[in-house]
Design an enzyme around this catalytic site. Structure first.
Site, PDB file in Angstrom:
ATOM      1  N   GLU A  92     -38.841  -0.217 -12.962  1.00 43.25           N
ATOM      2  CA  GLU A  92     -39.977  -1.113 -12.748  1.00 43.25           C
ATOM      3  C   GLU A  92     -39.904  -2.395 -13.568  1.00 43.25           C
ATOM      4  OE1 GLU A  92     -43.260   1.473 -13.596  1.00 43.25           O
ATOM      5  OE2 GLU A  92     -43.485   2.053 -11.492  1.00 43.25           O
ATOM      6  N   GLU A 123     -29.835  20.577 -16.956  1.00 43.77           N
ATOM      7  CA  GLU A 123     -30.436  20.292 -18.261  1.00 43.77           C
ATOM      8  C   GLU A 123     -29.749  21.055 -19.391  1.00 43.77           C
ATOM      9  OE1 GLU A 123     -34.097  23.008 -19.453  1.00 43.77           O
ATOM     10  OE2 GLU A 123     -34.574  21.803 -17.691  1.00 43.77           O
TER      11      GLU A 123
END
Length: 308
Positions: A92, A123
């Protein structure tokens, strides 16, 4: 840094997010409105928890500002929801602040495919996290790990590699007592407590992460001069709404009428910053550009130079 946790054996994580939230013990017996009320009441506690960690967050902001000013980068590292939030925040910044896309780099366990579909075992790959950072980071960068439990192997592996490279490291966790707090330069342990659905860290823990990342990157952009007053003056006008917002910002910030603002913005070739300085200083766009170039592209300093 001690030996990192691995995914070879089941692990019982003793973190606040893994404990039961008493007010939701009968969640499955409630009607829809009651379920939503329990969730909302839990969510109300998150902003206060974030407010308690502003001191360490401010340190990371200053680290990031200094790094970007000397040509380094900021990295986000996470897995699952934490990784997706890092990717979102980094993505963004270029359209919102016209930040170079190289400034913020997001790394998610499992790679781009993990944005749309869970890659749960990724992970546990500490070596993968270390390899990713070893390839992409360099001394002087800032690396922010995001892990609700504070123990995600992919994240800790990346942070260890970053530290060995000479990067500044930080960890955002929803466990204020995470062991990894001793392994990083700055630890941000936000106490969001147990989740409404036990262990579902996409809820309060992730909400806190989103608030922290919003605050972090916004503060960095403000400190780098990409905000004047409370206007995002480097917004990229890629659609009609944003072009209208640019014009509205000029009117609000300068007190000039819309026609003056439109004419000056056109003369500046759509450069909101140059148009803003020209209108505030009562000078031509060329003079505004020169003043900006001579004063670090900062609006207030450029206006002062043209009006003193």
């Amino acid at each position: 840094m001690p030996e990192l946790p691995t995914g070879s054996l089941p692990v019982r994580v003793d973190a606040p997010t893994e404990r039961r939230y008493a007010p939701s013990a009968d969640l499955d017996l409630l009607d829809t409105r009651q379920i939503l009320r329990v969730i909302n009441e839990a969510d109300r506690t998150v902003a206060e928890a974030v407010g308690a960690v502003l001191d360490p967050l401010s340190v990371v902001v200053e680290d990031a500002v200094a790094a970007l000013q000397r040509g380094n980068r900021v990295h986000y590292v996470g897995a699952g929801t934490s990784g997706r939030l890092g990717v979102l925040d980094a993505a963004e910044l270029p359209p919102t602040y016209n930040a170079p896309p190289t400034w913020f780099c997001a790394h998610i366990a499992g790679g781009p495919g993990a944005l749309l579909a869970a890659v749960e075992d990724a992970e546990d790959d500490a070596a993968g996290g270390a390899d990713e950072l070893a390839r992409c980071a360099r001394a002087g960068d800032v690396v922010v790990g995001i892990a609700a439990s504070g123990r995600t192997p992919y994240v800790l592996g990346a942070l260890r590699a970053a530290g060995e490279l000479g990067c500044r490291t930080a960890l955002i966790a929803a466990d204020p007592h995470a062991t990894a707090s001793a392994w990083v330069d700055v630890f941000i342990g936000v106490d969001t407590g147990p989740e409404v659905v036990t262990g579902s860290t996409r809820m309060k823990a992730a909400t806190a992460q989103k608030l922290l990342l919003n605050a972090f990157s916004t503060a960095v952009m403000v400190r780098l001069g990409r905000v004047f007053s409370n206007f995002m003056i480097d917004v990229v006008p890629t659609n009609a709404k944003l072009r209208g917002r640019m014009l509205s910002m000029l009117v609000e910030a300068t007190g000039h009428d819309e026609e003056d603002c439109r004419r000056t913005l056109d003369a500046a070739g759509g450069d909101l910053r140059a148009a803003l300085v020209a209108l505030l200083a009562g000078r031509e766009v060329a003079a505004a550009r020169g003043a900006l170039a001579g004063h670090g592209n900062r609006v207030r300093d450029a206006v002062a130079a043209l009006t003193e």
